[in-house]
Write a protein that holds these residues in place. Structure first.
Motif, PDB file in Angstrom:
ATOM      1  N   GLU A   1       1.189  -1.246  -0.001  1.00 16.83           N
ATOM      2  CA  GLU A   1       0.050  -0.164   0.102  1.00 16.83           C
ATOM      3  C   GLU A   1       0.968   1.120  -0.041  1.00 16.83           C
ATOM      4  O   GLU A   1       0.512   2.079  -0.565  1.00 16.83           O
ATOM      5  CB  GLU A   1      -0.681  -0.034   1.164  1.00 16.83           C
ATOM      6  CG  GLU A   1      -1.851   1.337   1.626  1.00 16.83           C
ATOM      7  CD  GLU A   1      -2.882   0.910   0.506  1.00 16.83           C
ATOM      8  OE1 GLU A   1      -3.782   2.576  -0.256  1.00 16.83           O
ATOM      9  OE2 GLU A   1      -2.968   0.421  -0.385  1.00 16.83           O
TER      10      GLU A   1
ATOM     11  N   ASP B   1      -6.474  -8.163   7.020  1.00 18.67           N
ATOM     12  CA  ASP B   1      -7.018  -6.599   7.939  1.00 18.67           C
ATOM     13  C   ASP B   1      -8.711  -6.909   8.521  1.00 18.67           C
ATOM     14  O   ASP B   1      -8.924  -6.177   9.257  1.00 18.67           O
ATOM     15  CB  ASP B   1      -7.466  -5.235   7.026  1.00 18.67           C
ATOM     16  CG  ASP B   1      -5.529  -4.620   6.171  1.00 18.67           C
ATOM     17  OD1 ASP B   1      -5.090  -4.464   6.934  1.00 18.67           O
ATOM     18  OD2 ASP B   1      -5.582  -5.463   5.105  1.00 18.67           O
TER      19      ASP B   1
ATOM     20  N   ARG C   1     -16.538   2.426   1.350  1.00 19.91           N
ATOM     21  CA  ARG C   1     -17.091   1.259   2.523  1.00 19.91           C
ATOM     22  C   ARG C   1     -18.489   0.062   2.341  1.00 19.91           C
ATOM     23  O   ARG C   1     -17.974  -0.809   3.373  1.00 19.91           O
ATOM     24  CB  ARG C   1     -16.091   1.481   3.778  1.00 19.91           C
ATOM     25  CG  ARG C   1     -15.486   0.756   5.497  1.00 19.91           C
ATOM     26  CD  ARG C   1     -15.480   1.445   6.251  1.00 19.91           C
ATOM     27  NE  ARG C   1     -14.998   0.598   6.914  1.00 19.91           N
ATOM     28  CZ  ARG C   1     -13.933  -0.367   7.811  1.00 19.91           C
ATOM     29  NH1 ARG C   1     -12.428   0.471   7.566  1.00 19.91           N
ATOM     30  NH2 ARG C   1     -13.889  -1.044   8.831  1.00 19.91           N
TER      31      ARG C   1
ATOM     32  N   GLU D   1      -0.706 -12.462   0.678  1.00 15.87           N
ATOM     33  CA  GLU D   1      -0.576 -11.335   1.314  1.00 15.87           C
ATOM     34  C   GLU D   1       0.837 -10.899   2.622  1.00 15.87           C
ATOM     35  O   GLU D   1       1.426 -10.071   2.515  1.00 15.87           O
ATOM     36  CB  GLU D   1      -1.882 -10.272   2.369  1.00 15.87           C
ATOM     37  CG  GLU D   1      -2.935  -9.892   0.903  1.00 15.87           C
ATOM     38  CD  GLU D   1      -4.313  -9.647   2.010  1.00 15.87           C
ATOM     39  OE1 GLU D   1      -5.226  -9.251   1.256  1.00 15.87           O
ATOM     40  OE2 GLU D   1      -4.674  -9.507   3.295  1.00 15.87           O
TER      41      GLU D   1
ATOM     42  N   HIS E   1     -11.681  -1.717   2.603  1.00 14.21           N
ATOM     43  CA  HIS E   1     -10.927  -2.153   3.962  1.00 14.21           C
ATOM     44  C   HIS E   1      -9.663  -2.420   4.075  1.00 14.21           C
ATOM     45  O   HIS E   1      -9.144  -3.110   4.901  1.00 14.21           O
ATOM     46  CB  HIS E   1     -12.159  -3.701   4.041  1.00 14.21           C
ATOM     47  CG  HIS E   1     -13.711  -3.556   4.571  1.00 14.21           C
ATOM     48  ND1 HIS E   1     -14.089  -3.954   5.544  1.00 14.21           N
ATOM     49  CD2 HIS E   1     -14.621  -2.657   3.283  1.00 14.21           C
ATOM     50  CE1 HIS E   1     -15.570  -3.290   5.673  1.00 14.21           C
ATOM     51  NE2 HIS E   1     -15.962  -3.040   4.012  1.00 14.21           N
ATOM     52  N   GLY E   2      -9.188  -2.766   2.793  1.00 13.62           N
ATOM     53  CA  GLY E   2      -7.668  -3.091   3.125  1.00 13.62           C
ATOM     54  C   GLY E   2      -7.838  -4.317   1.795  1.00 13.62           C
ATOM     55  O   GLY E   2      -8.142  -5.185   1.367  1.00 13.62           O
TER      56      GLY E   2
ATOM     57  N   ASP F   1      -4.894  -4.971  -0.527  1.00 13.80           N
ATOM     58  CA  ASP F   1      -6.044  -4.061  -1.258  1.00 13.80           C
ATOM     59  C   ASP F   1      -7.014  -5.173  -1.836  1.00 13.80           C
ATOM     60  O   ASP F   1      -7.541  -4.111  -2.826  1.00 13.80           O
ATOM     61  CB  ASP F   1      -5.306  -3.419  -2.169  1.00 13.80           C
ATOM     62  CG  ASP F   1      -4.749  -3.880  -3.805  1.00 13.80           C
ATOM     63  OD1 ASP F   1      -4.552  -5.039  -3.600  1.00 13.80           O
ATOM     64  OD2 ASP F   1      -4.256  -2.698  -4.041  1.00 13.80           O
TER      65      ASP F   1
ATOM     66  N   LYS G   1       2.061  -3.335  11.302  1.00  9.43           N
ATOM     67  CA  LYS G   1       1.554  -2.836  10.148  1.00  9.43           C
ATOM     68  C   LYS G   1       2.646  -1.625  10.472  1.00  9.43           C
ATOM     69  O   LYS G   1       3.288  -1.437   9.102  1.00  9.43           O
ATOM     70  CB  LYS G   1      -0.068  -2.292   9.789  1.00  9.43           C
ATOM     71  CG  LYS G   1      -1.126  -3.865   8.639  1.00  9.43           C
ATOM     72  CD  LYS G   1      -2.101  -3.408   8.544  1.00  9.43           C
ATOM     73  CE  LYS G   1      -2.568  -2.484   9.685  1.00  9.43           C
ATOM     74  NZ  LYS G   1      -4.203  -2.444   9.591  1.00  9.43           N
TER      75      LYS G   1
ATOM     76  N   LYS H   1       0.096   0.841   5.573  1.00  9.37           N
ATOM     77  CA  LYS H   1      -0.648   0.998   5.555  1.00  9.37           C
ATOM     78  C   LYS H   1      -2.854   0.068   5.960  1.00  9.37           C
ATOM     79  O   LYS H   1      -2.988   0.193   6.948  1.00  9.37           O
ATOM     80  CB  LYS H   1      -1.324   2.097   4.509  1.00  9.37           C
ATOM     81  CG  LYS H   1      -3.660   2.752   5.136  1.00  9.37           C
ATOM     82  CD  LYS H   1      -4.074   3.623   4.328  1.00  9.37           C
ATOM     83  CE  LYS H   1      -5.734   3.772   4.355  1.00  9.37           C
ATOM     84  NZ  LYS H   1      -5.743   4.585   3.846  1.00  9.37           N
ATOM     85  N   ASP H   2      -1.851  -1.194   4.832  1.00  4.49           N
ATOM     86  CA  ASP H   2      -2.842  -2.546   4.544  1.00  4.49           C
ATOM     87  C   ASP H   2      -2.302  -3.346   4.383  1.00  4.49           C
ATOM     88  O   ASP H   2      -0.872  -3.426   3.604  1.00  4.49           O
ATOM     89  CB  ASP H   2      -4.123  -2.337   4.277  1.00  4.49           C
ATOM     90  CG  ASP H   2      -4.914  -1.063   4.415  1.00  4.49           C
ATOM     91  OD1 ASP H   2      -5.747  -1.244   5.633  1.00  4.49           O
ATOM     92  OD2 ASP H   2      -5.523  -0.320   3.826  1.00  4.49           O
TER      93      ASP H   2
END
Length: 623
Positions: free
Chosen positions: A127, A561, A251, A287, A556-557, A551, A541, A547-548
């Motif tokens: 991110e 997450d 979101r 991820e 929400h990521g 994606d 993180k 940040k996440d």
């Protein structure tokens, strides 16, 4: 870098300004000089204008051909910022791309540092992407980088500027004092005394067509705030976020899709829920694998990425083979061939998984390369940590599913409700920061979500507990509908409403399922303790400066997450069920399951004969 020049500039002043203004003509000319320097910004010979140190002379004005302007020759001394090839400068990273970074140094914001000019650095995707060096130093947004100017050109586009190519190869070493002088000189002369070119406005009184007359703004001090102060606790509350409604819509849209898909999978049954868990595991592993991945290193190690997935699917075979072996046997009992095949698989399941792991271990050893040892062993350890994190929680989740969808659906729903309630309460009422690890989380959101989650747990347990299909455990791997004796936990107790209740209350008798009292404990855990899984993920993180985790879910990521709190909740739900809900003594069903799973057909027949003989002996003895 910093230069002093004596410059002659012709300043254009409208005749109306001199006639209508009460200022002295000299003051008007000086003000117009500053305006023209702001528009001019820089020249190829002098560089970027930083400040006027002295006005030496203002010549006699000459009337222009149109008689609307007076042109004054002004001679002044100025200090400028003029880069030269070979100079060592310090810049701030403003953008990170896969092929390099863009820097800003003083008034220059078109400095490009290519990956080719960053030896031993590799691009890390995420991110907030960055470049990581072999010594673990990073080049990322808002980081100061010392570089050498190795090429530059003057751009005569709409914005007059220098375009610079930078390098960190073979940078000239500076002493600490020299380094501080570079930083202080740029900060003091550019930030405090520089022209603000972004504040330019059109002057409607100017008679020069198409020529903007920006105002000159003197800065009393720097408006820059260090990154750690900006990100300090409470700096990003949702209630103060200007873009919060846009992010809320994104979101909300993603949440509705997730809830709809989740409801459909629940309707399809146990096997589909298990398949959903497997898909979530794969996304989470992907991820987390990418978190420490170095594209530059992976190019030197072909096939190394496949090794991670080899360990992943070996762990999946081991975990689910252990959990679902008994149910697999129950599914194929009627077919003699499949029964023997499955029995053999279960018997040699552990040794099969062991040798698959050993094969991966040997694969890893054979792929070790010189100068890549540290990276490869780091990835090996990281892979095993991911397997522990992912499969520990998922094994408990799958166990909950086959104990009855109720014990999976209720805890998962409570985490979702707590997350949504915390977001809504924090969105509208959040003022008091909760924890520094998550600057957007507030006490108002935490308390409001806790109350909402506990009440929802009590009510949802009553709703879910009335569907036998949700409460019945699945003993095999078939996909049919279930119908069973719900057990005492799901049989309602009736309570008469006291007489002092108001007459408008519609119910005179209230039914409460005993499982609702267990749900309250689940609600307490989901609202008070499970959020610490999210705090842990936030700290994780921050440690990696992302940040996440991904994606894959807009607004929400990544999948990880969304699963941070679910991991903690799934383990607690299983332990609570086994400790306070599941029967502690052996049942007939449990003994039969063990017999079917562990004994061959001939051994089962022998057991049947001996058990029949024992029963006959007891009957004759009693008679």
């Amino acid at each position: 870098m910093l230069r002093d020049f004596e410059v002659l500039l012709y300043v254009v002043v409208p005749v109306e300004d001199i006639k209508e203004s009460r200022e002295l003509p000299g003051s008007i000319v000086i003000r117009r000089l500053f305006n023209q320097l702001t528009i001019l910004r820089a020249t190829e010979d002098c560089g970027y204008f930083l400040k006027v140190t002295k006005v030496k002379s203002v010549g006699n004005g000459k009337l222009s051909d149109s008689s609307k302007f007076i042109i004054f020759p002004v001679t002044f001394c100025t200090r400028t910022f003029l880069p030269k090839i070979g100079e060592v400068l310090v810049g701030i990273v403003i953008k990170v791309c896969s092929h390099g970074v863009f820097l800003k140094c003083g008034p220059m914001n078109s400095i490009y540092l290519s990956l080719r000019k960053m030896p031993n650095y590799s691009y890390v995707l995420g991110e907030n992407p960055f470049f990581l060096c072999d010594d673990q130093s990073r080049i990322e947004n808002e980081v100061a980088v010392r570089f050498v100017v190795y090429a530059m050109r003057w751009s005569r586009t709409l914005v007059r500027k220098f375009e610079v190519l930078a390098s960190i190869e073979g940078t000239v070493s500076l002493t600490e004092l020299q380094f501080q002088e570079v930083v202080l000189s740029i900060h003091a002369l550019v930030v405090k005394l520089g022209f603000d070119t972004e504040a330019m406005q059109k002057d409607s009184n100017s008679g020069v067509p198409g020529t903007p007359s920006p105002r000159l703004r003197r800065r009393r001090g720097s408006n820059e705030v260090p990154g750690e102060v900006v990100k300090e606790n409470g700096a990003h509350l949702l209630v103060d976020d200007r873009n919060k409604y846009r992010s809320m819509l994104v979101r909300l849209y993603s949440t509705l899709w997730m809830i709809g898909g989740f409801a459909f999978i629940i309707y399809m049954g146990h096997l589909y829920i298990w398949a959903m868990v497997v898909v979530i595991q794969i996304f989470m592993a992907k991820e987390l694998f990418n978190l420490l991945r170095k594209a530059h290193e992976d190019k030197q190690l072909p096939g190394f990425r496949l090794l991670n997935w080899h360990f992943f699917f070996t762990a999946m075979l081991f975990v689910y083979g252990r959990i679902l072996s008994q149910r697999l046997v129950n599914t194929v009992t009627s077919d003699k061939f499949l029964y023997k095949l499955v029995s053999r698989f279960i018997k040699y399941h552990m040794v099969t998984c062991y040798f698959l792991y050993i094969a991966g271990f040997m694969w890893f050893i054979l792929t070790l390369k010189k100068r890549r040892y540290k990276y490869q062993f780091g990835q090996y350890a990281w892979t095993h940590m991911i397997l522990i994190v992912v499969f520990t929680q998922s094994s408990f989740t799958v166990a909950n599913i086959f104990e009855g969808i109720f014990w999976f659906l209720l805890p998962a729903s409570l985490i979702v409700i707590n997350d949504i309630a915390a977001y809504i309460f924090g969105f509208f009422f959040g003022k008091t920061p909760l924890i520094k690890l998550s600057p957007k989380k507030t006490w108002e959101g935490f308390i409001g979500a806790s109350v909402t989650t506990i009440i929802s747990a009590f009510l949802l347990a009553n709703i879910f507990g009335r569907f036998r299909w949700l409460t019945c455990p699945r003993k095999d791997l078939s996909a049919g509908w279930l119908d069973c004796d719900p057990g005492p936990l799901f049989k309602p107790d009736y309570f008469t409403v006291p007489e002092w209740f108001p007459a408008w209350f519609p119910w005179r008798e209230i039914s409460v399922l005993p499982v609702q009292w267990h749900a309250v404990w689940l609600g307490l855990f989901a609202s008070i303790i499970a959020p610490f899984g999210g705090f842990f993920a936030s700290g994780f993180k921050r440690a990696f400066k992302i940040k996440d985790f991904g994606d894959s879910i807009p607004g929400h990521g990544g999948m990880t997450d969304r699963m941070d709190c679910q991991m903690v909740m799934a383990v607690f739900a299983y332990i609570y069920h086994q400790s306070f809900v599941a029967p502690q003594n052996l049942s007939v069903e449990m003994i039969l399951d063990q017999i079917i799973m562990n004994l061959m057909s001939e051994e089962q027949q022998v057991l049947y004969s001996k058990l029949g003989q024992i029963i006959q002996d007891k009957m004759f003895g009693e008679s």
